[in-house]
Design a protein around this motif. Sequence first.
Motif, PDB file in Angstrom:
ATOM      1  N   GLU A   1       0.873  -1.274   0.006  1.00  0.00           N
ATOM      2  CA  GLU A   1       0.024  -0.016   0.150  1.00  0.00           C
ATOM      3  C   GLU A   1       0.801   1.201  -0.043  1.00  0.00           C
ATOM      4  OE1 GLU A   1      -3.393  -0.059   2.974  1.00  0.00           O
ATOM      5  OE2 GLU A   1      -2.836   2.320   3.123  1.00  0.00           O
ATOM      6  N   ARG A   2       1.887   1.272   0.928  1.00  0.00           N
ATOM      7  CA  ARG A   2       2.733   2.470   0.907  1.00  0.00           C
ATOM      8  C   ARG A   2       3.593   2.521  -0.198  1.00  0.00           C
ATOM      9  NH1 ARG A   2       1.977   5.182   6.034  1.00  0.00           N
ATOM     10  NH2 ARG A   2       0.421   3.875   6.983  1.00  0.00           N
ATOM     11  N   THR A   3       4.111   1.372  -0.887  1.00  0.00           N
ATOM     12  CA  THR A   3       5.450   1.604  -1.613  1.00  0.00           C
ATOM     13  C   THR A   3       5.033   1.076  -3.196  1.00  0.00           C
ATOM     14  OG1 THR A   3       6.371  -0.378  -1.287  1.00  0.00           O
ATOM     15  CG2 THR A   3       6.991   1.333   0.286  1.00  0.00           C
TER      16      THR A   3
ATOM     17  N   CYS B   1      14.358  -1.181   5.389  1.00  0.00           N
ATOM     18  CA  CYS B   1      14.946  -2.328   4.832  1.00  0.00           C
ATOM     19  C   CYS B   1      13.789  -2.904   3.689  1.00  0.00           C
ATOM     20  CB  CYS B   1      15.291  -3.573   5.915  1.00  0.00           C
ATOM     21  SG  CYS B   1      13.742  -4.078   6.569  1.00  0.00           S
ATOM     22  N   ILE B   2      12.910  -2.397   3.914  1.00  0.00           N
ATOM     23  CA  ILE B   2      11.548  -2.905   2.924  1.00  0.00           C
ATOM     24  C   ILE B   2      11.569  -2.354   1.453  1.00  0.00           C
ATOM     25  CG2 ILE B   2       9.803  -3.460   5.025  1.00  0.00           C
ATOM     26  CD1 ILE B   2       8.900  -0.619   3.528  1.00  0.00           C
ATOM     27  N   LEU B   3      12.482  -1.366   1.492  1.00  0.00           N
ATOM     28  CA  LEU B   3      12.328  -0.416   0.155  1.00  0.00           C
ATOM     29  C   LEU B   3      13.290  -0.941  -0.885  1.00  0.00           C
ATOM     30  CD1 LEU B   3      12.406   2.927   1.892  1.00  0.00           C
ATOM     31  CD2 LEU B   3      10.552   1.829   0.659  1.00  0.00           C
TER      32      LEU B   3
ATOM     33  N   GLU C   1      10.117  13.596   3.942  1.00  0.00           N
ATOM     34  CA  GLU C   1      10.639  14.589   3.355  1.00  0.00           C
ATOM     35  C   GLU C   1      11.229  14.116   1.816  1.00  0.00           C
ATOM     36  OE1 GLU C   1      11.890  17.826   3.731  1.00  0.00           O
ATOM     37  OE2 GLU C   1      10.519  17.684   5.574  1.00  0.00           O
ATOM     38  N   VAL C   2      11.792  12.836   1.872  1.00  0.00           N
ATOM     39  CA  VAL C   2      12.178  12.378   0.504  1.00  0.00           C
ATOM     40  C   VAL C   2      10.963  12.393  -0.406  1.00  0.00           C
ATOM     41  CG1 VAL C   2      13.328  10.253  -0.868  1.00  0.00           C
ATOM     42  CG2 VAL C   2      14.031  11.155   1.300  1.00  0.00           C
ATOM     43  N   PHE C   3       9.902  11.770  -0.013  1.00  0.00           N
ATOM     44  CA  PHE C   3       8.586  11.850  -0.581  1.00  0.00           C
ATOM     45  C   PHE C   3       8.310  13.019  -1.185  1.00  0.00           C
ATOM     46  CE2 PHE C   3       4.270  10.986  -1.801  1.00  0.00           C
ATOM     47  CZ  PHE C   3       4.031   9.671  -1.984  1.00  0.00           C
TER      48      PHE C   3
ATOM     49  N   LEU D   1      10.862   6.501 -15.066  1.00  0.00           N
ATOM     50  CA  LEU D   1      11.432   7.074 -13.852  1.00  0.00           C
ATOM     51  C   LEU D   1      12.030   6.288 -13.061  1.00  0.00           C
ATOM     52  CD1 LEU D   1       9.513   9.441 -14.925  1.00  0.00           C
ATOM     53  CD2 LEU D   1       8.346   9.310 -12.637  1.00  0.00           C
ATOM     54  N   HIS D   2      12.844   6.741 -11.921  1.00  0.00           N
ATOM     55  CA  HIS D   2      13.680   5.994 -11.210  1.00  0.00           C
ATOM     56  C   HIS D   2      12.391   5.428 -10.183  1.00  0.00           C
ATOM     57  CE1 HIS D   2      15.648   4.668  -7.689  1.00  0.00           C
ATOM     58  NE2 HIS D   2      15.075   5.503  -6.655  1.00  0.00           N
ATOM     59  N   GLN D   3      12.874   4.224 -10.021  1.00  0.00           N
ATOM     60  CA  GLN D   3      11.670   3.211  -9.397  1.00  0.00           C
ATOM     61  C   GLN D   3      11.952   3.110  -7.918  1.00  0.00           C
ATOM     62  OE1 GLN D   3       9.247   1.025 -11.522  1.00  0.00           O
ATOM     63  NE2 GLN D   3       9.914   2.917 -12.554  1.00  0.00           N
TER      64      GLN D   3
ATOM     65  N   PHE E   1      16.208  10.676  -9.168  1.00  0.00           N
ATOM     66  CA  PHE E   1      16.078  11.290  -8.074  1.00  0.00           C
ATOM     67  C   PHE E   1      16.562  10.588  -6.832  1.00  0.00           C
ATOM     68  CE2 PHE E   1      12.255   9.606  -6.918  1.00  0.00           C
ATOM     69  CZ  PHE E   1      11.733   9.185  -8.126  1.00  0.00           C
ATOM     70  N   GLY E   2      17.179  11.260  -5.917  1.00  0.00           N
ATOM     71  CA  GLY E   2      17.293  10.421  -4.913  1.00  0.00           C
ATOM     72  C   GLY E   2      18.413  11.338  -3.819  1.00  0.00           C
ATOM     73  N   ALA E   3      19.346  10.603  -3.160  1.00  0.00           N
ATOM     74  CA  ALA E   3      20.088  11.207  -2.017  1.00  0.00           C
ATOM     75  C   ALA E   3      20.987  12.231  -2.724  1.00  0.00           C
ATOM     76  CB  ALA E   3      20.848  10.310  -1.433  1.00  0.00           C
TER      77      ALA E   3
HETATM   78  N1  COA Z   1       5.677  -1.874   8.257  1.00  0.00           N
HETATM   79  C1  COA Z   1       4.633  -1.536   9.228  1.00  0.00           C
HETATM   80  N2  COA Z   1       4.821  -0.200   9.614  1.00  0.00           N
HETATM   81  C2  COA Z   1       5.706   0.674   9.164  1.00  0.00           C
HETATM   82  C3  COA Z   1       6.872   0.228   8.444  1.00  0.00           C
HETATM   83  C4  COA Z   1       6.563  -0.785   7.855  1.00  0.00           C
HETATM   84  N3  COA Z   1       7.587  -1.496   6.738  1.00  0.00           N
HETATM   85  N4  COA Z   1       7.806   1.260   8.382  1.00  0.00           N
HETATM   86  C5  COA Z   1       7.131   2.413   9.111  1.00  0.00           C
HETATM   87  N5  COA Z   1       5.961   2.055   9.576  1.00  0.00           N
HETATM   88  C6  COA Z   1       5.304   2.656  10.542  1.00  0.00           C
HETATM   89  C7  COA Z   1       5.799   3.705  11.172  1.00  0.00           C
HETATM   90  O1  COA Z   1       6.573   3.062  12.458  1.00  0.00           O
HETATM   91  C8  COA Z   1       4.779   4.498  11.774  1.00  0.00           C
HETATM   92  O2  COA Z   1       4.268   4.280  13.005  1.00  0.00           O
HETATM   93  P1  COA Z   1       3.737   5.134  14.319  1.00  0.00           P
HETATM   94  O3  COA Z   1       2.917   5.895  13.479  1.00  0.00           O
HETATM   95  O4  COA Z   1       3.290   4.065  15.139  1.00  0.00           O
HETATM   96  O5  COA Z   1       5.205   5.801  14.515  1.00  0.00           O
HETATM   97  C9  COA Z   1       3.894   4.660  10.828  1.00  0.00           C
HETATM   98  O6  COA Z   1       4.251   3.355   9.962  1.00  0.00           O
HETATM   99  C10 COA Z   1       3.944   5.741   9.769  1.00  0.00           C
HETATM  100  O7  COA Z   1       5.425   5.775   9.311  1.00  0.00           O
HETATM  101  P2  COA Z   1       5.924   6.980   8.385  1.00  0.00           P
HETATM  102  O8  COA Z   1       7.315   6.813   8.181  1.00  0.00           O
HETATM  103  O9  COA Z   1       5.251   8.202   8.643  1.00  0.00           O
HETATM  104  O10 COA Z   1       5.207   6.356   7.094  1.00  0.00           O
HETATM  105  P3  COA Z   1       4.780   6.834   5.622  1.00  0.00           P
HETATM  106  O11 COA Z   1       3.518   7.046   5.085  1.00  0.00           O
HETATM  107  O12 COA Z   1       5.788   8.093   5.316  1.00  0.00           O
HETATM  108  O13 COA Z   1       5.628   5.834   4.687  1.00  0.00           O
HETATM  109  C11 COA Z   1       7.568   5.399   3.343  1.00  0.00           C
HETATM  110  C12 COA Z   1       6.941   5.427   5.057  1.00  0.00           C
HETATM  111  C13 COA Z   1       9.263   5.278   3.738  1.00  0.00           C
HETATM  112  C14 COA Z   1       7.061   4.323   2.954  1.00  0.00           C
HETATM  113  C15 COA Z   1       7.398   6.671   2.586  1.00  0.00           C
HETATM  114  O14 COA Z   1       7.615   7.722   3.437  1.00  0.00           O
HETATM  115  C16 COA Z   1       8.207   6.792   1.425  1.00  0.00           C
HETATM  116  O15 COA Z   1       7.835   6.135   0.340  1.00  0.00           O
HETATM  117  N6  COA Z   1       8.956   7.661   1.491  1.00  0.00           N
HETATM  118  C17 COA Z   1      10.207   7.816   0.291  1.00  0.00           C
HETATM  119  C18 COA Z   1      11.087   6.804   0.336  1.00  0.00           C
HETATM  120  C19 COA Z   1      11.913   6.675  -0.842  1.00  0.00           C
HETATM  121  O16 COA Z   1      11.445   6.396  -1.787  1.00  0.00           O
HETATM  122  N7  COA Z   1      13.398   6.948  -0.746  1.00  0.00           N
HETATM  123  C20 COA Z   1      14.072   6.597  -1.799  1.00  0.00           C
HETATM  124  C21 COA Z   1      14.161   7.739  -2.675  1.00  0.00           C
HETATM  125  S1  COA Z   1      15.189   7.453  -3.859  1.00  0.00           S
END
Ligand code: COA
Length: 321
Positions: A35-37, A153-155, A215-217, A247-249, A308-310
């Motif tokens: 759902e998140r990624t 670690c999930i990413l 912030e990255v998002f 796009l960068h995945q 895009f990234g770090a």
């Molecule tokens: N599984 C379950 N829960 C998780 C989790 C996971 N893998 N990772 C974080 N959570 C929890 C957090 O602990 C937090 O819990 P809390 O509310 O009890 O503190 C809650 O989920 C929300 O955390 P948050 O970090 O605010 O979630 P988010 O909606 O921002 O999603 C990412 C997290 C990382 C998926 C999202 O911010 C994102 O995709 N950012 C871009 C990252 C990226 O692409 N980086 C590389 C760029 S090149």
Amino acid sequence: MSIKIIGTGSALPQKTVTNYDLMELVDTSDEWIKERTGIGSRHISTGETLVSLTAEACGKALENAGREAAEVELLLVATCSPERGIPCAACQVQSAIGAKQAVAFDLNAACAGFLFALNTAYAYVESGIYKNALVAGGEVLSKIVDWTDRGTCILFGDGAGAVYVEKSDNGGVLGFVQHSDGTRGDVLKCDSRALKNPYVDQPMETEYVQMDGREVFAFAVRQVPASILEVLSKTGNSVEDIDLFVLHQANKRIIEGIAKRLSINLDRFPVNLDRVGNMSSAAIPVLLDELNRAGRLKAGMKLVLSGFGAGLTYGACVMEW
Ligand code: COA
């Protein structure tokens, strides 16, 4: 005069790690991650190295182009996870594939690395310094990721991709834009070796990848559409002229946000992150190779590549296939 991609190649580690596998390591769920990624699984090295994966990808790109390693004049490897500080990964890849003539060096711009390396090759080849280039992006991020941190670690995933480019009078790269904002480097970072010499009283401990995900998002959803519009304007194109946005995945929600901001249908944004996760500088060349081998890239098609990234680093390019 420009440069054109003549061949593509990629390589992924044999082991696939699903979200269910990660549930055995950290407190997470398949549902949350998807759902998140949008990520369902990723390839993780159990022995493959950045050099072995990148050499394999380079070999396949040369084979796809119908060229020999000995002909390569410039070999660039974009990576932020090299096995060695010295020699650089590109020199190790050069040795592995037998690109004896090539000038080889690495380039690190994190997830924008491949795009920045492609632009570097463009500058060298277009100016006539070299006639061709092998440009690769490779990562074994699993060694710099904290496997106890569920937020990161999930990413990420491991893999490598490469393209072989030559000077071209017909199509190819039409234009580039690149940007860096070092003032915001802290939102996504990873330490290298710490300063630990006999004259340091309290050596610092090194950290694994650390990220402020929100912030990255926000950065990606704001700056990537702006840089795409910038490169379109620079090359005299509009979003309607572009067949595919490669796009960068990093994250499916980021790609959806970018498509929405540009008012472009999502079906013009190919995605493989569901199977490979975020492979940083390897993401774009691996996706390009998959599209190429699936026959989805036809001569004359216009593509936007965007990384895009770090750094923060980001950039985009328009090319005619
Ligand atoms: N599984 C379950 N829960 C998780 C989790 C996971 N893998 N990772 C974080 N959570 C929890 C957090 O602990 C937090 O819990 P809390 O509310 O009890 O503190 C809650 O989920 C929300 O955390 P948050 O970090 O605010 O979630 P988010 O909606 O921002 O999603 C990412 C997290 C990382 C998926 C999202 O911010 C994102 O995709 N950012 C871009 C990252 C990226 O692409 N980086 C590389 C760029 S090149």
